[in-house]
Structure formats: C-alpha cells, structure tokens
Design a protein around this motif. Structure first.
Motif, PDB file in Angstrom:
ATOM      1  N   GLY A 257       0.821  -1.208   0.000  1.00  0.00           N
ATOM      2  CA  GLY A 257       0.000   0.000   0.000  1.00  0.00           C
ATOM      3  C   GLY A 257       0.852   1.253   0.000  1.00  0.00           C
ATOM      4  N   HIS A 258       1.933   1.233   0.760  1.00  0.00           N
ATOM      5  CA  HIS A 258       2.872   2.351   0.789  1.00  0.00           C
ATOM      6  C   HIS A 258       3.502   2.539  -0.595  1.00  0.00           C
ATOM      7  CE1 HIS A 258       6.878   4.159   2.210  1.00  0.00           C
ATOM      8  NE2 HIS A 258       5.965   5.073   2.471  1.00  0.00           N
ATOM      9  N   GLY A 259       3.844   1.425  -1.259  1.00  0.00           N
ATOM     10  CA  GLY A 259       4.382   1.514  -2.610  1.00  0.00           C
ATOM     11  C   GLY A 259       3.400   2.126  -3.585  1.00  0.00           C
ATOM     12  N   ASP A 260       2.133   1.710  -3.506  1.00  0.00           N
ATOM     13  CA  ASP A 260       1.108   2.289  -4.378  1.00  0.00           C
ATOM     14  C   ASP A 260       0.918   3.774  -4.097  1.00  0.00           C
ATOM     15  OD1 ASP A 260       0.623   0.028  -5.800  1.00  0.00           O
ATOM     16  OD2 ASP A 260      -1.473  -0.196  -5.209  1.00  0.00           O
ATOM     17  N   TYR A 261       0.941   4.141  -2.809  1.00  0.00           N
ATOM     18  CA  TYR A 261       0.775   5.549  -2.446  1.00  0.00           C
ATOM     19  C   TYR A 261       1.906   6.391  -3.050  1.00  0.00           C
ATOM     20  CZ  TYR A 261       0.964   9.814   0.312  1.00  0.00           C
ATOM     21  OH  TYR A 261       1.035  11.135   0.683  1.00  0.00           O
ATOM     22  N   VAL A 262       3.127   5.913  -2.934  1.00  0.00           N
ATOM     23  CA  VAL A 262       4.273   6.668  -3.456  1.00  0.00           C
ATOM     24  C   VAL A 262       4.180   6.789  -4.975  1.00  0.00           C
ATOM     25  CG1 VAL A 262       6.781   6.661  -3.728  1.00  0.00           C
ATOM     26  CG2 VAL A 262       5.762   6.089  -1.525  1.00  0.00           C
ATOM     27  N   MET A 263       3.756   5.721  -5.649  1.00  0.00           N
ATOM     28  CA  MET A 263       3.607   5.767  -7.107  1.00  0.00           C
ATOM     29  C   MET A 263       2.751   6.957  -7.539  1.00  0.00           C
ATOM     30  SD  MET A 263       2.822   1.754  -7.936  1.00  0.00           S
ATOM     31  CE  MET A 263       2.851   1.765  -9.717  1.00  0.00           C
ATOM     32  N   ALA A 265       1.773   9.627  -5.471  1.00  0.00           N
ATOM     33  CA  ALA A 265       1.933  10.878  -4.723  1.00  0.00           C
ATOM     34  C   ALA A 265       3.098  11.734  -5.191  1.00  0.00           C
ATOM     35  CB  ALA A 265       2.094  10.567  -3.229  1.00  0.00           C
ATOM     36  N   VAL A 266       3.953  11.193  -6.032  1.00  0.00           N
ATOM     37  CA  VAL A 266       5.112  11.968  -6.461  1.00  0.00           C
ATOM     38  C   VAL A 266       4.731  13.158  -7.331  1.00  0.00           C
ATOM     39  CG1 VAL A 266       6.781  10.102  -6.272  1.00  0.00           C
ATOM     40  CG2 VAL A 266       5.463  10.363  -8.370  1.00  0.00           C
ATOM     41  N   GLY A 267       3.552  13.100  -7.963  1.00  0.00           N
ATOM     42  CA  GLY A 267       3.046  14.278  -8.656  1.00  0.00           C
ATOM     43  C   GLY A 267       3.461  14.371 -10.106  1.00  0.00           C
ATOM     44  N   PRO A 268       2.821  15.286 -10.831  1.00  0.00           N
ATOM     45  CA  PRO A 268       3.066  15.446 -12.270  1.00  0.00           C
ATOM     46  C   PRO A 268       4.500  15.813 -12.622  1.00  0.00           C
ATOM     47  CG  PRO A 268       1.033  16.555 -11.609  1.00  0.00           C
ATOM     48  CD  PRO A 268       1.725  16.126 -10.348  1.00  0.00           C
ATOM     49  N   SER A 269       5.239  16.354 -11.686  1.00  0.00           N
ATOM     50  CA  SER A 269       6.619  16.726 -11.997  1.00  0.00           C
ATOM     51  C   SER A 269       7.492  15.505 -12.263  1.00  0.00           C
ATOM     52  CB  SER A 269       7.223  17.545 -10.847  1.00  0.00           C
ATOM     53  OG  SER A 269       7.254  16.774  -9.661  1.00  0.00           O
ATOM     54  N   VAL A 270       7.096  14.354 -11.741  1.00  0.00           N
ATOM     55  CA  VAL A 270       7.861  13.130 -11.946  1.00  0.00           C
ATOM     56  C   VAL A 270       7.187  12.228 -12.978  1.00  0.00           C
ATOM     57  CG1 VAL A 270       8.798  11.068 -10.811  1.00  0.00           C
ATOM     58  CG2 VAL A 270       8.784  13.260  -9.611  1.00  0.00           C
ATOM     59  N   PRO A 272       4.088  12.885 -15.354  1.00  0.00           N
ATOM     60  CA  PRO A 272       3.034  13.823 -15.765  1.00  0.00           C
ATOM     61  C   PRO A 272       1.667  13.186 -15.982  1.00  0.00           C
ATOM     62  CG  PRO A 272       5.080  14.299 -16.919  1.00  0.00           C
ATOM     63  CD  PRO A 272       5.306  13.020 -16.170  1.00  0.00           C
ATOM     64  N   SER A 273       1.621  11.959 -16.502  1.00  0.00           N
ATOM     65  CA  SER A 273       0.328  11.336 -16.803  1.00  0.00           C
ATOM     66  C   SER A 273      -0.079  10.314 -15.748  1.00  0.00           C
ATOM     67  CB  SER A 273       0.381  10.655 -18.175  1.00  0.00           C
ATOM     68  OG  SER A 273       1.437   9.708 -18.247  1.00  0.00           O
ATOM     69  N   VAL A 274       0.327  10.544 -14.494  1.00  0.00           N
ATOM     70  CA  VAL A 274       0.095   9.556 -13.446  1.00  0.00           C
ATOM     71  C   VAL A 274      -1.385   9.230 -13.257  1.00  0.00           C
ATOM     72  CG1 VAL A 274       0.131  11.311 -11.609  1.00  0.00           C
ATOM     73  CG2 VAL A 274       0.604   8.924 -11.051  1.00  0.00           C
ATOM     74  N   GLU A 275      -2.277  10.223 -13.328  1.00  0.00           N
ATOM     75  CA  GLU A 275      -3.695   9.954 -13.103  1.00  0.00           C
ATOM     76  C   GLU A 275      -4.268   9.066 -14.201  1.00  0.00           C
ATOM     77  OE1 GLU A 275      -5.954  13.468 -12.450  1.00  0.00           O
ATOM     78  OE2 GLU A 275      -4.741  14.141 -10.747  1.00  0.00           O
ATOM     79  N   GLN A 276      -3.881   9.327 -15.448  1.00  0.00           N
ATOM     80  CA  GLN A 276      -4.350   8.501 -16.551  1.00  0.00           C
ATOM     81  C   GLN A 276      -3.828   7.072 -16.431  1.00  0.00           C
ATOM     82  OE1 GLN A 276      -2.334   8.817 -20.308  1.00  0.00           O
ATOM     83  NE2 GLN A 276      -4.268   8.818 -21.459  1.00  0.00           N
ATOM     84  N   ILE A 277      -2.558   6.942 -16.058  1.00  0.00           N
ATOM     85  CA  ILE A 277      -1.968   5.610 -15.905  1.00  0.00           C
ATOM     86  C   ILE A 277      -2.680   4.827 -14.809  1.00  0.00           C
ATOM     87  CG2 ILE A 277       0.094   4.369 -15.137  1.00  0.00           C
ATOM     88  CD1 ILE A 277       1.767   6.513 -16.559  1.00  0.00           C
ATOM     89  N   ARG A 278      -2.892   5.460 -13.656  1.00  0.00           N
ATOM     90  CA  ARG A 278      -3.541   4.763 -12.552  1.00  0.00           C
ATOM     91  C   ARG A 278      -4.946   4.331 -12.935  1.00  0.00           C
ATOM     92  NH1 ARG A 278      -2.598   1.493  -8.858  1.00  0.00           N
ATOM     93  NH2 ARG A 278      -1.037   2.783  -7.795  1.00  0.00           N
TER      94      ARG A 278
END
Length: 361
Positions: A257-263, A265-270, A272-278
């Motif tokens: 769960g901590h690993g998923d949270y970090v994936m 939580a790092v934000g668009p700067s790391v 950028p398309s994190v929301e679409q990927i998730r």
C-alpha cells in the motif's frame, strides 16, 4: 519435496512469449529502465523520508529470467521446511519412487504457477537471494530490484499510455520497496521469520493433509463457479498458519500500500500522466475473462489486490491527517504495524501511536 529443475523447465516451456520487439528496441527498453530506476531514487527518498542504504543494483530480465530468479529465492525460503521434514523423518527415502514421483509432480505444479505469474509481474524487490558463489561464507545479498521488461512493454502498449511515464511509474513502486527494506532494519528479518514459522507450522500427518486437500478442492471448485470463498493458499492452511499469515498480511498490506501511495503521490513533476496511468491500470486489474478471473481467485490475487488498495488508503489517510513524519512511526517495530481494524480505521492507529508517545514521555 519439489524438483526445482522440473519446475524451471515446466515454467519456461509453458510461459507465454512476450511482445514482439526488435533487438534495438529491446536494448533501448533495458537501458531506459535502468536509468528510470536510478532517477526515481531521489523522489522516493524526498517524499518518504526513507534514505535506504541499498547498493542500487537493478536486474532487468525477461520472463525466463524472472522464473529462474524466483526459483532461487523459493529454495532459500523453503530450506528450513526441508530440513524440518528430514529431522522428523517424514521425508521419503532418497532415491525412492515416492520421492522421485512426488517431487516431479510438485515441480510441475510449481512450474505452471510460475509460468502464469511470469507473464504478469512487472517488477519486484527480491528479498531472498541465494549466497553469492563468488563469495563463499559471506551473507546472502540483502535484496535486488528486478524489472520484467517484456511485461512492462506489453502493459504500456495495452493501456496506450506514455511509455516513459509508465516505466518511471513502475520503477517508483519497486524503488519504494528498496527504500523500505534497506531503511527499516527489522523489516526483512521479520518477514523472513514469519515465512519460516509459517512453513514450519505445516501439519504433515496424513489425516491433516487429506483434510486440507479436500478444502483446497472446494476452494478451486468455488473459484471456477465464480464464488468469493477462500483462495487455494487459504484453504491449505493450518490454524497456526492462519495466525501467522495474519501478521504477514499486515506487513505486506502496509509495504504494498505504501508503494502504491508513493507511485501516485510523487506528482506530475515526476510522472506527468500519473492519473491517466492509474485509472487505466486499475481498470485492467479488474478485467479478464472468466478463466482468468478464476485463476486469480484460486491463487488469491484478487484478495491481495483488495488488501493493497486498503493499505494505500491507510497510508493516504494517515499522511493527510498527520503528515509523513507521523506516518513513519509505523516503521518503528512490528508492534507499530496496523491491525486489521486499524487498516479499516486509520484514526484508531493514530490514537494508539499518540498513546504510546504520551506513555513514553
């Protein structure tokens, strides 16, 4: 017990081929994954406050390479059980027909499971590695970050997401595990101790084994029918093993769960398309035909995914309520791991931690 040569040959023979890529593309993917794994180390440390002390080694493998690596790890984990069986005289005589046939059958079964998993795993932090043959007498390596290149390419194509972002996103999860297990001194030996106790709690008398085989058959039948009962692993457990598995589940729910949270939580700067990927990745996790869903239920994969979602929600709730520094009290000792009730109600865990702090002051 298990003929690992049979397991390896069976798994490699039955594993599905990976996606078609040119030699040049394969080399570029391997190089980029190594670069991404190195690049995400600092964002993980910055977000989590976990410095870690790993050597930064990364293994980028294909599906047969993942199978070979995991068989070596399984042998390390199962050594205590093999020794215990021989100590109590429960093992068939070496060279006997029973020993030869039994170990080959279990080897084939293990190989088929590994073949299935080898086409699904994107990466992992290998906790249990065999001793280095070039350093006889030295302790086994602490762990290794492993990425399965063909699976990463396959999934990024299926999801139609930005390959660079997806590869970085996967590396974030596995680098978080490296940070966890190299920053928290008690974590790796605790997991290994629980796994050893779980194996040694096996009941190997014929009556108990028969009852567990019947329960396993019922679990498989229920999974094929689409029920929501026990997984094969749960059905095969002894009462003592269930108690131990609760502790293992707690720690693995936390670290995953901590690993998923970090994936995320790092934000668009790391990424950028994190929301679409998730969003696309979660939709893929819950898809699959009836046969695929039955296999996931049999192996307990769906149950674990639900637990990991709960772990991620726990981390998010605690961090939002009290901040990362307060959350990091979870790594103090096994006694500060959340209970089942606390995973469901993070405020209860915070209250317990606050009570411990007040008692200590």
């Amino acid at each position: 017990m298990i003929d690992w040569n049979v397991a390896a040959s069976t798994a490699i023979r039955w594993v599905k081929p990976g996606p078609q890529v040119t030699i040049g593309e394969a080399r570029r993917v391997v190089a980029e994954l190594r670069e991404q794994a190195a690049a995400v180390a600092e964002p993980v440390r910055s977000l989590t406050g976990m410095s870690g002390d790993g050597d930064g080694k990364v293994a980028v493998v294909d599906r047969p390479g993942w199978i070979t690596a995991n068989i070596a790890g399984f042998q390390v984990v199962l050594d205590p059980l093999v020794e215990h069986i021989h100590e109590i005289g429960a093992a068939p005589p070496p060279g006997s027909v029973l020993n030869a046939v039994g170990s080959r059958v279990t080897g084939m079964q293990a190989g088929l499971i590994l073949a299935y998993l080898a086409s699904r795993v994107l990466g992992q932090y290998e906790l249990f590695l065999p001793p280095d043959p070039d350093r006889p007498g030295a302790d086994a390596p602490a762990g290794r970050l492993t990425l399965v290149a063909p699976n990463i390419v396959m999934v990024e194509r299926e999801l139609a997401v930005d390959p660079g972002d997806f590869r970085r996103w996967v590396c974030l999860h596995e680098e978080t595990h490296r940070a966890q297990f190299t920053s928290v001194a008690w974590l790796r030996p605790y997991v290994q101790r629980q796994m050893t106790e779980f194996l040694l709690a096996s009941e190997i008398d014929p009556a108990s084994m028969l009852n567990r085989i019947r329960a396993a058959a019922d679990a498989v039948s229920g999974a094929v029918r689409g029920g929501d009962g026990e997984s094969l692993i749960e059905a095969m457990q002894t009462p003592r093993q269930r108690e131990i598995l609760d502790r293992l589940t707690s720690v693995m729910t936390l670290v995953e769960g901590h690993g998923d949270y970090v994936m995320d939580a790092v934000g668009p700067s790391v990424v950028p398309s994190v929301e679409q990927i998730r969003a696309k990745f979660n939709a893929r996790r819950s898809s699959g035909n009836r046969g695929e869903q039955a296999i996931r239920r049999i192996l307990g994969i769906d149950l674990k995914l639900r637990q990991y979602r709960q772990g991620s929600a726990f981390v998010r709730a605690v961090v939002e309520e009290a901040g990362m520094e307060s959350f990091n009290r979870v790594w103090t000792s096994p006694d500060t791991l959340p209970s089942k009730a606390e995973f469901a109600d993070p405020v209860r865990w915070l209250e317990r931690m606050d009570g411990r702090a007040q008692a200590a002051s």
